[in-house]
Design a protein around this motif. Structure first.
Motif, PDB file in Angstrom:
ATOM      1  N   ALA A  52     -47.217  29.465 -21.427  1.00 14.70           N
ATOM      2  CA  ALA A  52     -48.044  29.626 -20.226  1.00 14.70           C
ATOM      3  C   ALA A  52     -48.271  28.272 -19.557  1.00 14.70           C
ATOM      4  N   VAL A  96     -55.729  24.634 -14.787  1.00 11.70           N
ATOM      5  CA  VAL A  96     -55.215  25.742 -15.597  1.00 11.70           C
ATOM      6  C   VAL A  96     -54.326  25.189 -16.712  1.00 11.70           C
ATOM      7  N   VAL A 108     -44.816  34.902 -21.888  1.00 12.12           N
ATOM      8  CA  VAL A 108     -46.252  34.780 -22.123  1.00 12.12           C
ATOM      9  C   VAL A 108     -46.860  36.173 -22.231  1.00 12.12           C
ATOM     10  N   ALA A 165     -51.217  30.185 -11.348  1.00  9.68           N
ATOM     11  CA  ALA A 165     -49.877  30.479 -10.862  1.00  9.68           C
ATOM     12  C   ALA A 165     -49.717  31.974 -10.588  1.00  9.68           C
ATOM     13  N   GLY A 166     -50.445  32.800 -11.322  1.00 13.67           N
ATOM     14  CA  GLY A 166     -50.319  34.242 -11.139  1.00 13.67           C
ATOM     15  C   GLY A 166     -50.589  34.649  -9.707  1.00 13.67           C
ATOM     16  N   PHE A 168     -49.983  38.592 -16.018  1.00 16.12           N
ATOM     17  CA  PHE A 168     -50.084  37.141 -16.218  1.00 16.12           C
ATOM     18  C   PHE A 168     -51.261  36.526 -15.462  1.00 16.12           C
ATOM     19  N   VAL A 202     -47.228  27.760 -15.684  1.00 12.12           N
ATOM     20  CA  VAL A 202     -48.147  27.365 -14.613  1.00 12.12           C
ATOM     21  C   VAL A 202     -47.723  26.017 -14.015  1.00 12.12           C
ATOM     22  N   PHE A 217     -54.095  37.555 -14.923  1.00 10.58           N
ATOM     23  CA  PHE A 217     -55.419  37.772 -15.512  1.00 10.58           C
ATOM     24  C   PHE A 217     -55.632  36.997 -16.807  1.00 10.58           C
ATOM     25  N   LEU A 218     -54.573  36.453 -17.325  1.00  9.08           N
ATOM     26  CA  LEU A 218     -54.708  35.808 -18.625  1.00  9.08           C
ATOM     27  C   LEU A 218     -55.581  34.580 -18.530  1.00  9.08           C
ATOM     28  N   GLY A 219     -56.330  34.364 -19.546  1.00  9.90           N
ATOM     29  CA  GLY A 219     -57.240  33.241 -19.551  1.00  9.90           C
ATOM     30  C   GLY A 219     -58.569  33.652 -20.163  1.00  9.90           C
ATOM     31  N   VAL A 224     -59.430  29.104 -15.437  1.00 16.51           N
ATOM     32  CA  VAL A 224     -58.124  29.260 -16.086  1.00 16.51           C
ATOM     33  C   VAL A 224     -57.374  30.504 -15.618  1.00 16.51           C
ATOM     34  N   GLU A 284     -47.911  31.965 -26.559  1.00 15.74           N
ATOM     35  CA  GLU A 284     -48.651  32.240 -25.331  1.00 15.74           C
ATOM     36  C   GLU A 284     -49.086  30.952 -24.630  1.00 15.74           C
ATOM     37  N   LEU A 343     -54.878  25.231 -20.821  1.00 11.07           N
ATOM     38  CA  LEU A 343     -53.892  25.815 -21.726  1.00 11.07           C
ATOM     39  C   LEU A 343     -53.482  24.821 -22.804  1.00 11.07           C
ATOM     40  N   THR A 403     -48.865  37.727 -25.366  1.00  9.02           N
ATOM     41  CA  THR A 403     -50.292  37.981 -25.214  1.00  9.02           C
ATOM     42  C   THR A 403     -50.622  39.454 -25.434  1.00  9.02           C
ATOM     43  N   ASP A 432     -58.946  35.395 -22.556  1.00  5.25           N
ATOM     44  CA  ASP A 432     -58.774  35.279 -24.004  1.00  5.25           C
ATOM     45  C   ASP A 432     -59.021  33.834 -24.467  1.00  5.25           C
ATOM     46  N   ILE A 433     -58.730  32.886 -23.577  1.00  3.81           N
ATOM     47  CA  ILE A 433     -58.981  31.495 -23.951  1.00  3.81           C
ATOM     48  C   ILE A 433     -60.465  31.206 -23.999  1.00  3.81           C
TER      49      ILE A 433
HETATM   50  N1  LIG Z   1     -53.975  32.473 -21.822  1.00  5.98           N
HETATM   51  C1  LIG Z   1     -53.028  32.424 -20.946  1.00  5.98           C
HETATM   52  N2  LIG Z   1     -51.874  32.910 -21.236  1.00  5.98           N
HETATM   53  N3  LIG Z   1     -53.244  31.843 -19.796  1.00  5.98           N
HETATM   54  C2  LIG Z   1     -52.263  31.753 -18.749  1.00  5.98           C
HETATM   55  C3  LIG Z   1     -53.023  31.496 -17.544  1.00  5.98           C
HETATM   56  C4  LIG Z   1     -52.353  32.123 -16.412  1.00  5.98           C
HETATM   57  C5  LIG Z   1     -53.251  32.243 -15.239  1.00  5.98           C
HETATM   58  N4  LIG Z   1     -53.891  33.506 -15.229  1.00  5.98           N
HETATM   59  C6  LIG Z   1     -52.446  32.052 -14.008  1.00  5.98           C
HETATM   60  O1  LIG Z   1     -52.323  32.941 -13.229  1.00  5.98           O
HETATM   61  O2  LIG Z   1     -51.922  31.011 -13.800  1.00  5.98           O
END
Ligand SMILES: NC(=[NH2+])NCCC[C@H](N)C(=O)O
Length: 504
Positions: free
Chosen positions: A122, A349, A410, A46-47, A257, A126, A259-261, A42, A118, A353, A414, A263-264
């Motif tokens: 997100a 991803v 997002v 897109a980041g 952005f 993505v 790095f997010l995930g 995850v 979020e 989400l 977050t 947390d999921i």
């Molecule tokens: N929990 C989130 N906000 N996830 C968003 C995922 C974005 C993911 N890191 C990316 O680069 O695409």
């Protein structure tokens, strides 16, 4: 239940017990390895695939690598706090459930509402990244006049991302599981593509491209002033946040952005066999892996192309990606390969989400903060109503909004959740010190306080426009709580039936 009114809390034990309610129960079969793969699955999205080039071109120049390091450090601190609470309160909804047990119902609602923002935004963001790469592929097959966006009456609609969102939502409603075997395959492809970018890209690095490492601040129209500038640069009296120190900081807040995930990963605690041990391992392990990949990729990309070439000022914002760096050198086959990797890799991803979103809404309606009927699962054991709602919201956002505006939204949501979670770790150590914890953050309260500070810092480096939207979103949330949740929540109804208990 403890406390009264909007401060009433739902005990940790009760939260865990609730998840055993028949009809609203999820299966428990994930291991630490599943979670690590899941985290990488995850996070790499897109980041790294779209933001790296865009951030170098529009905000930070070659110092984009530093932006990744800064964002990575912030996430590491927040991840420690996330890991502690996920191992203490292993139930669906995560940050939401956690705050229900510590801060009380109102803040729990706020954080849940924030998670809704979020996840749905997100998923839309993505999908947009996916659509950009899909277009790259379609153009290479059918020629330059193919586009994933159509214009009508001055409005542009992104059919590529809409297609993805709707397809995945249907699959989820049919009960399609993101099997860990499928995740591993897709994740492997994605990671191999990133390694490929690094390995092949090194050959095209020109050291000159690294100077100036932090380009001078842009002036006049190019500075990106007004609502497009970061709140911090505005407060500090700067004219904008394109390049220069302000640009670097704004860049860090944006690439956050990527790095997010992690947390999921915490939101799956309810489905983990041994959450106490496995959730922290999954979160921290996956975060470490992607940080190394991201920093290496950004160093390579910034060395391959002069940053001015990555600026999106002259074109639709999506067009500058990892593939661009190879096209610039005329290595088209490599550009296509990267695009294929992105088109395959971003699918999971978005799927994750949508699933995360489903879980949070599910937990909130189970608690009655949203209509309880939403949590009803259909014949296939999936929450059909929640899915329909999510699809409509995400579909509209993905079709009509800009990628970077979505990404910033997002991030602000977050970061805000991270601030509350980190504060929650401190509170929980004081208020319920004896709860068993699979993982403990070292040096409490120093680490949580640092995490709070860094997250707030990244927040103020987001644009003024993003702040305005965020405040609006939260205001809507507060209104919904006072008009609905405050009276209708399960705890509120119980309090009415047994007033003595409420006064406890
Ligand atoms: N929990 C989130 N906000 N996830 C968003 C995922 C974005 C993911 N890191 C990316 O680069 O695409």
């Amino acid at each position: 239940m403890a406390g009264n009114g909007i401060l009433r809390t739902k005990s940790v034990e009760r939260s865990i017990a609730d998840t055993d309610e028949p009809g609203t129960r999820l299966r428990r079969n994930l291991s630490a390895w599943d979670l690590t793969v899941f985290g990488v699955t995850v996070m790499v999205g897109a980041g790294i695939f779209t933001l790296t080039a865009r951030t170098a071109g529009d905000l930070a120049g070659p110092s984009v690598a530093i932006a990744f390091v800064l964002a990575g450090v912030a996430c590491g601190l927040a991840a420690l706090c996330y890991a502690e609470f996920a191992s203490t309160v292993p139930v669906a909804g995560s940050a939401y459930t956690f705050s229900y047990a510590t801060f009380g119902e109102f803040l729990a609602w706020i954080i849940g509402w924030d998670l809704v923002l979020e996840f749905s935004v997100a998923a839309a963001a993505v999908s947009k990244g996916w659509s950009i790469y899909l277009e790259e592929l379609l153009v290479s097959i059918f020629g330059a006049n193919v586009s994933t966006t159509i214009e009508f009456g001055g409005i542009s609609a992104d059919w590529g991302s809409l297609l993805l969102v709707v397809t995945l939502a249907v699959l989820l409603t049919l009960g399609t599981k993101l099997s860990s075997r499928f995740s591993i395959v897709v994740t492997t492809i994605k990671v191999l593509i990133i390694l490929f970018v690094i390995a092949l890209g090194i050959a095209y690095i020109t050291p000159d491209n690294y100077t100036p490492f932090i380009p001078p601040a842009a002036e006049g129209e190019d500075a990106g002033g007004g609502v497009e500038q970061s709140l911090f640069s505005l407060l500090a009296g700067g004219s904008g946040s394109v390049y220069g120190g302000f640009g670097l900081l704004a860049g860090a807040s944006l690439v956050f952005f990527a790095f997010l995930g992690f947390d999921i990963v915490a939101t799956t605690a309810e489905e983990t066999r041994n959450p106490q041990r496995d959730v922290p391992r999954g979160i921290l392990g996956s975060l470490a892996i992607v940080t190394v990949l991201y920093v290496a990729t950004s160093v390579v990309i910034a060395g391959m192309v002069p940053y001015q070439e990555l600026s999106t000022a002259a074109e639709p914002e999506g067009r500058k990606t990892l593939a661009t760096a190879f096209s610039y050198h005329g290595v088209d086959w490599a550009a296509h390969l990267v695009s294929i990797g992105a088109v395959v890799g971003l699918i999971t991803v978005v799927m994750v989400l949508l699933l995360g979103q489903q879980r949070v809404l599910f937990a909130m309606s189970r608690d009655g903060l949203l209509p309880r009927g939403l949590a009803k699962t259909g014949r296939r054991g999936t929450p059909v109503r929640v899915n329909v709602l999510v699809t409509v919201v995400v579909g509209v956002a993905a079709t009509f909004f800009d990628a970077s505006q979505l990404e910033e939204m997002v991030n602000v949501g977050t970061l805000f959740a991270f601030v509350l979670v980190s504060a929650g770790v401190i509170v929980l150590r004081k208020k319920r010190p004896d709860l068993p914890r699979g993982f403990r953050v070292p040096w409490v309260p120093v680490i949580p306080i640092l995490a709070i500070g860094v997250c707030l810092w990244l927040m103020v480096n987001l644009t003024v426009l993003t702040w305005l939207r965020f405040v609006l979103w939260m205001a809507i949330g507060v209104a919904i709580y006072f008009l609905y949740g405050m009276r209708r929540s399960v705890l509120a109804r119980e309090a009415k039936e047994t007033p003595a208990d409420a006064a406890e």
